[in-house]
Design a protein around this motif. Structure first.
Motif, PDB file in Angstrom:
ATOM      1  N   ASP A 141       0.825  -1.213   0.000  1.00 37.42           N
ATOM      2  CA  ASP A 141       0.000   0.000   0.000  1.00 37.42           C
ATOM      3  C   ASP A 141       0.856   1.259   0.000  1.00 37.42           C
ATOM      4  N   HIS A 142       1.976   1.231   0.711  1.00 42.71           N
ATOM      5  CA  HIS A 142       2.864   2.397   0.724  1.00 42.71           C
ATOM      6  C   HIS A 142       3.447   2.644  -0.660  1.00 42.71           C
ATOM      7  N   ALA A 143       3.816   1.555  -1.348  1.00 35.73           N
ATOM      8  CA  ALA A 143       4.334   1.694  -2.708  1.00 35.73           C
ATOM      9  C   ALA A 143       3.273   2.212  -3.669  1.00 35.73           C
ATOM     10  N   ASP A 144       2.006   1.888  -3.390  1.00 36.07           N
ATOM     11  CA  ASP A 144       0.898   2.351  -4.233  1.00 36.07           C
ATOM     12  C   ASP A 144       0.352   3.706  -3.792  1.00 36.07           C
ATOM     13  N   ASN A 172      -1.207   4.399  -1.071  1.00 31.66           N
ATOM     14  CA  ASN A 172      -2.522   4.222  -0.466  1.00 31.66           C
ATOM     15  C   ASN A 172      -2.401   4.399   1.039  1.00 31.66           C
ATOM     16  N   ASP A 173      -3.281   5.191   1.619  1.00 31.33           N
ATOM     17  CA  ASP A 173      -3.186   5.515   3.042  1.00 31.33           C
ATOM     18  C   ASP A 173      -3.453   4.324   3.956  1.00 31.33           C
ATOM     19  N   TRP A 211      -1.776   1.864   4.355  1.00 30.47           N
ATOM     20  CA  TRP A 211      -0.547   1.314   4.920  1.00 30.47           C
ATOM     21  C   TRP A 211      -0.435   1.672   6.400  1.00 30.47           C
ATOM     22  N   VAL A 212      -0.998   2.816   6.781  1.00 28.11           N
ATOM     23  CA  VAL A 212      -0.984   3.219   8.184  1.00 28.11           C
ATOM     24  C   VAL A 212      -1.825   2.256   9.022  1.00 28.11           C
ATOM     25  N   VAL A 213      -2.929   1.799   8.447  1.00 32.78           N
ATOM     26  CA  VAL A 213      -3.811   0.870   9.150  1.00 32.78           C
ATOM     27  C   VAL A 213      -3.084  -0.446   9.424  1.00 32.78           C
ATOM     28  N   PHE A 214      -2.377  -0.950   8.418  1.00 34.28           N
ATOM     29  CA  PHE A 214      -1.657  -2.208   8.606  1.00 34.28           C
ATOM     30  C   PHE A 214      -0.509  -2.053   9.604  1.00 34.28           C
ATOM     31  N   ILE A 215       0.179  -0.925   9.546  1.00 38.61           N
ATOM     32  CA  ILE A 215       1.258  -0.684  10.508  1.00 38.61           C
ATOM     33  C   ILE A 215       0.691  -0.587  11.920  1.00 38.61           C
ATOM     34  N   GLY A 216      -0.411   0.162  12.077  1.00 38.60           N
ATOM     35  CA  GLY A 216      -1.026   0.308  13.394  1.00 38.60           C
ATOM     36  C   GLY A 216      -1.559  -1.001  13.939  1.00 38.60           C
ATOM     37  N   SER A 217      -2.209  -1.787  13.070  1.00 39.09           N
ATOM     38  CA  SER A 217      -2.721  -3.088  13.499  1.00 39.09           C
ATOM     39  C   SER A 217      -1.579  -4.011  13.894  1.00 39.09           C
ATOM     40  N   PRO A 258      -7.721  -1.755  -3.024  1.00 40.25           N
ATOM     41  CA  PRO A 258      -6.283  -1.592  -2.788  1.00 40.25           C
ATOM     42  C   PRO A 258      -5.562  -2.933  -2.769  1.00 40.25           C
ATOM     43  N   ARG A 259      -4.359  -2.936  -3.332  1.00 41.14           N
ATOM     44  CA  ARG A 259      -3.638  -4.200  -3.441  1.00 41.14           C
ATOM     45  C   ARG A 259      -3.210  -4.743  -2.078  1.00 41.14           C
TER      46      ARG A 259
END
Length: 462
Positions: free
Chosen positions: A8-11, A13-14, A16-22, A103-104
């Protein structure tokens, strides 16, 4: 969760913050648990094993739903949980729409849930189910006191071998998809969900988006390989081990696939007038997809003749081999049932004859027969109870019945206007999603593993 975050960061797409936080939240909880239990001496018992397996799958479902719910998809918590449960149980039914524009990172997360759930399932079957005497018939030799009859001396070695097996199959499948014309991202995602007979796709049309026969042939091959016992691949590389081992369910499963596939192709050829090549390809693909409980689709088989549906419905029930990621009733149980019926007929003709019932090299004991009968009863009770519950929530009978049967067998798609191959589970009410989530978890863990927790005797000290 860091892999989808990177995508998501490469795309840009915001999410990526959700995945990092989770990821940070889950890691913090795990660290606290690790610190709190540090130094504790744990004695593994059969009772603890049942409780541990169920808790692991429940935890995995909640953890898997977390980034889906917090992402920009805007879905309800019930939908997120259903999607995560469908992922970790390798069922493959989806309640999400708009996959082509999704989102990918989310698409990769769904595929990862199914791949990890598939490997975890097989490891659980090796560790727990031989103690039940009703599941994983192909793995029964692991409980023998004779070490030479065991596949590998230690469970850790067996678990590592399973990871290598599924890792190798996934790599080979991804490469085959890519060479057949699928994009790299789609090839990797579909490989993870094909080898584990799971069925999530990156497109709403599933594999129907690709009109290339080569891609469907790759899917047929690796769905079939995924539905075979995992120990089969390990034994191939062990000296003289493969020659000592024979599992009747493998030949029976392949024979069922061949006969049912030819019958379905014949129906399409003679009753619909479809070209012979197309009839064979679509007939075998959809049959293998259902009987291996993968759930990929290329077209709406609800529009096919009734004779075709009559062939596909048993496939929804039969399932793959024990010791694989495939769900369903399992072929090994069908083999044992056939042995019991045949033995009963022979006793009627020769009342005084004495014979030993065997499954391959293994004696069929009264305890195994009792457990099998209990499993069949509970399987049917769950399907009926799920059908009743869903119809009371406003779901039509065909969708309720096929959805319950599909959930208990971890198949994915069902029959009917809502959850057939042309639709998905997004149209079902939230209550129905909770019912199906429960059925998927119970079915994936072979029913008894979960329902035994509801017995008062389970919680009494001995």
């Amino acid at each position: 969760m860091l892999l989808p975050a990177l995508v998501d960061h490469a795309d840009h797409n915001d999410d990526w913050v959700v995945f990092i936080g989770s990821s940070a939240l889950v890691a913090a909880v795990c660290a606290l648990v690790a610190v709190a239990t540090r130094g504790e001496r744990i004695v593994m018992t059969q009772r603890l094993g049942f409780l541990l397996v169920t808790c692991v799958w429940l935890t995995a479902s909640v953890v898997g739903a977390l980034p889906l719910y917090l992402s920009g998809l805007g879905i309800t918590f019930e939908t997120a949980v259903y999607e995560a449960v469908s992922g970790v149980t390798t069922t493959g039914g989806t309640a999400l729409t708009g996959l082509d524009s999704m989102p990918r990172g989310v698409l990769l997360w769904r595929s990862l849930l199914q791949w990890l759930g598939g490997i975890g399932l097989v490891a659980m079957m090796v560790l727990i189910l031989p103690q039940l005497r009703g599941g994983g018939q192909s793995l029964f030799q692991l409980e023998s006191s004779d070490r030479s009859d065991k596949l590998l001396p230690r469970f850790s070695q067996l678990a590592s071998a399973l990871v290598w097996v599924y890792g190798g199959l996934t790599f080979a499948c991804a490469a085959a998809y890519y060479l057949a014309g699928m994009g790299l991202f789609d090839a990797v995602n579909h490989a993870m969900t094909t080898v584990t007979t799971a069925g999530f796709s990156t497109h709403d049309a599933s594999l129907g988006r690709y009109g290339t026969p080569a891609i469907l042939l790759v899917a047929i091959l690796f769905m079939t390989l995924g539905a075979l016992p995992a120990v089969l691949y390990i034994r191939i590389f062990l000296p003289r081990s493969f020659q000592r081992w024979s599992d009747p369910q493998v030949l029976v499963f392949l024979a069922i696939c061949l006969v049912f596939g030819l019958a379905l192709s014949a129906v399409r050829y003679f009753l619909e007038g479809v070209a012979a090549g197309t009839a064979l390809l679509t007939g075998f693909f959809n049959l293998i997809s259902l009987i291996t409980t993968t759930g990929f689709s290329t077209q709406d088989y609800m529009l096919w003749p009734n004779a075709a549906l009559g062939i596909l419905l048993p496939a929804l029930f039969i399932g793959g081999c024990a010791g694989s990621t495939a769900g369903g009733f399992k072929v090994n149980r069908l083999v044992i049932l056939f042995s019991l019926v045949s033995a009963n007929f022979r006793r009627l003709l020769r009342p005084h004859a004495v014979e030993r019932l065997k499954y391959g090299r293994i004696d069929i004991t009264p305890a195994m027969i009792e457990t099998l009968m209990i499993f069949i009863t509970l399987y049917l009770v769950l399907v009926v109870a799920g059908t009743i519950a869903m119809t009371m929530l406003g779901v039509d009978f065909l969708s309720a019945f096929s959805g319950s049967l599909s959930a208990v067998g971890n198949v994915g798609p069902g029959f009917g206007p809502l959850i057939g191959p042309a639709g998905n589970f997004s149209a079902l009410p939230d209550g129905a999603l909770w019912v199906l989530s429960f059925l998927m978890l119970v079915g994936r863990l072979e029913i008894v593993t979960v329902l035994i927790l509801l017995s008062p005797d389970f919680w009494r000290d001995r």
